[in-house]
Design an enzyme around this catalytic site. Sequence first.
Site, short mmCIF file in Angstrom:
data_model
loop_
_atom_site.label_atom_id
_atom_site.label_comp_id
_atom_site.label_asym_id
_atom_site.label_seq_id
_atom_site.Cartn_x
_atom_site.Cartn_y
_atom_site.Cartn_z
N ARG A 101 0.78 9.76 -6.83
CA ARG A 101 -0.38 9.16 -7.52
C ARG A 101 -1.14 10.15 -8.40
O ARG A 101 -1.80 9.74 -9.36
CB ARG A 101 -1.31 8.50 -6.51
N ARG A 128 10.25 7.74 0.18
CA ARG A 128 9.09 8.31 0.90
C ARG A 128 9.52 8.96 2.22
O ARG A 128 10.48 8.54 2.85
CB ARG A 128 8.05 7.21 1.14
N LYS A 134 2.51 8.78 -1.73
CA LYS A 134 2.17 7.36 -1.57
C LYS A 134 3.25 6.51 -2.26
O LYS A 134 4.34 7.00 -2.52
CB LYS A 134 0.77 7.11 -2.13
N ASP A 166 -6.67 5.71 -0.58
CA ASP A 166 -6.04 4.76 -1.50
C ASP A 166 -6.89 4.50 -2.75
O ASP A 166 -6.46 3.77 -3.65
CB ASP A 166 -5.79 3.43 -0.78
N ARG A 214 -1.46 0.08 -6.90
CA ARG A 214 -2.78 0.64 -7.21
C ARG A 214 -2.79 1.37 -8.55
O ARG A 214 -3.84 1.45 -9.21
CB ARG A 214 -3.25 1.55 -6.08
N GLN A 257 -1.05 6.15 9.61
CA GLN A 257 0.26 5.54 9.87
C GLN A 257 0.97 6.30 10.98
O GLN A 257 1.57 5.70 11.88
CB GLN A 257 1.10 5.51 8.60
N SER A 308 -2.90 11.22 8.81
CA SER A 308 -2.25 9.95 8.49
C SER A 308 -2.46 8.93 9.60
O SER A 308 -1.99 9.11 10.73
CB SER A 308 -0.75 10.16 8.26
N LYS A 318 -5.48 -5.18 4.26
CA LYS A 318 -4.04 -4.99 4.44
C LYS A 318 -3.75 -4.27 5.76
O LYS A 318 -2.87 -4.67 6.52
CB LYS A 318 -3.48 -4.22 3.24
N SER A 319 -4.47 -3.19 6.02
CA SER A 319 -4.22 -2.41 7.24
C SER A 319 -4.42 -3.28 8.48
O SER A 319 -3.61 -3.25 9.42
CB SER A 319 -5.19 -1.22 7.31
C1 S3P Z 1 -2.67 2.99 6.02
C2 S3P Z 1 -2.84 4.34 6.03
C3 S3P Z 1 -2.83 5.18 4.82
C4 S3P Z 1 -2.95 4.35 3.55
C5 S3P Z 1 -2.12 3.12 3.58
C6 S3P Z 1 -2.52 2.24 4.75
C7 S3P Z 1 -2.69 2.26 7.29
O1 S3P Z 1 -1.63 5.89 4.79
O2 S3P Z 1 -2.63 5.12 2.41
O3 S3P Z 1 -2.29 2.37 2.38
O4 S3P Z 1 -2.84 1.02 7.28
O5 S3P Z 1 -2.57 2.91 8.34
P1 S3P Z 1 -1.48 7.28 5.60
O6 S3P Z 1 -1.79 6.99 7.00
O7 S3P Z 1 -0.06 7.73 5.47
O8 S3P Z 1 -2.46 8.19 4.94
#
Ligand code: S3P
Length: 450
Positions: free
Chosen positions: A358, A129, A354, A327, A403, A176, A174, A28-29
């Site tokens: 969770r 969020r 999340k 995750d 999840r 993200q 993070s 997914k990422s």
């Molecule tokens: C992700 C980063 C993670 C993860 C998410 C996917 C990404 O989040 O929980 O499912 O693809 O960069 P965080 O960066 O907020 O921890």
Amino acid sequence: MSAHGDPIPMVSRKGPALTGVAEVPGDKSISHRALILGALAVGETQVTGLLEGQDVLDTAAAMGAFGAEVVRHGAGAWSVHGVGTGGFAEPQDVIDHGNSGTGVRLVMGAMATTPISATFTGDASLRSRPMGRITDPLALFGAEAHGRAGGRLPLTLVGARSPAPVRYTLPVASAQVKSAVLLAGLNAPGETIVIEPEATRDHTERMLRGFGATLFAEDSAEGRVITLQGQPELRPQSIAVPRDPSSAAFPVCAGLLAEGSDVLVPGIGLNPTRAGLYTTLREMGADLTFENEREEGGEPVADLRARFSANMKGIEVPPERAASMIDEYPVLSVVAAFAEGPTVMRGVRELRVKESDRIDAMAVGLRAAGVEVEEGEDWWIVHGRGMGSVAGGATVESRLDHRIAMAFLVMGLATDKPMRVDDGGPIATSFPIFEPLMSGLGAAITRANS
Ligand code: S3P
């Protein structure tokens, strides 16, 4: 309610041993990043193995709304005709990222240094969020966010007219946030620098280099220092997305828990910034082997073989491992319930923000299934009861969180009484073939009223 329709109640129960090969979908990422960087390159990027889960489809639609031409050619085979860094057009409508924190946060970063505005929203989970963690660093580039109190979606982001490069130390571990800053840095002149005190998944850095950006990463006393040279011309790529270790976690853990099982999950990306669950399971005594270890598309990959593991032990999971398995804590807590003794998980505050909280979602469901759980703001302990000693028989709320739904459905394969989830709909965000894949292994996971 499911993210995109009526709730889908589901049930799982003990059944025959699980056997066979589980081909889980693309990461997914990496799928989100392939679409976003493809949209920022000049020319046509080809992607194979793209995850066709709703989260990624929403990012594909967003890239179309910003002016890229995104085309599906067949299962997992997509092309993206990019507009170049700084080439995004202003979207004509609100961008709806559904359930996807990664989608909305990375796309906000990607547009923040272009002089256009966009309004973002999502489902009830995403609207609850925190977005300040993204809009704060984007403001340093000169972007302005106008959102609800507490920095929640819906939110309008006004991109910077004359972006300045940024030096930013991540206040939370993070990927993200790191990725949003790097993507914003693409259209700022000079060097954008991100410092991450704790390593998080590095797909953005790897892929930026692949697209021809100049990016250096080095370790220092402050942590990992990542330096990106702004305003590169990104060159289109051919990207083969590896299979997702976070999705593989479900058939792997099901194989460990269902009596007599022997499951092969081939071609799983085992980037060290993602593979913490598998190290943890092996420390617990799981019969889990890595076969045919190799490198594909710059990422380490292996076939995972999981066999029924009757004698797993609870362990203390090192907090510094948390980012590499963030995750996977929901399904780990399920495995922990069947291990002997406590499994202690610390340094996991991020689990509370999340798709759902969770720790709370799992604690409530595990307790309802007869498992003792202790918890604090950034830690929890699952008191394992040992294999064959977990009652089950609970109905759990999946809280718009894929999840949580999949973790409890895996749990029901080994509890005395079936486990039910109120809504399996969110599973489609990340693992749209979960039901047929698990049934193909022999798992008794069905829609509750079928
Ligand atoms: C992700 C980063 C993670 C993860 C998410 C996917 C990404 O989040 O929980 O499912 O693809 O960069 P965080 O960066 O907020 O921890």
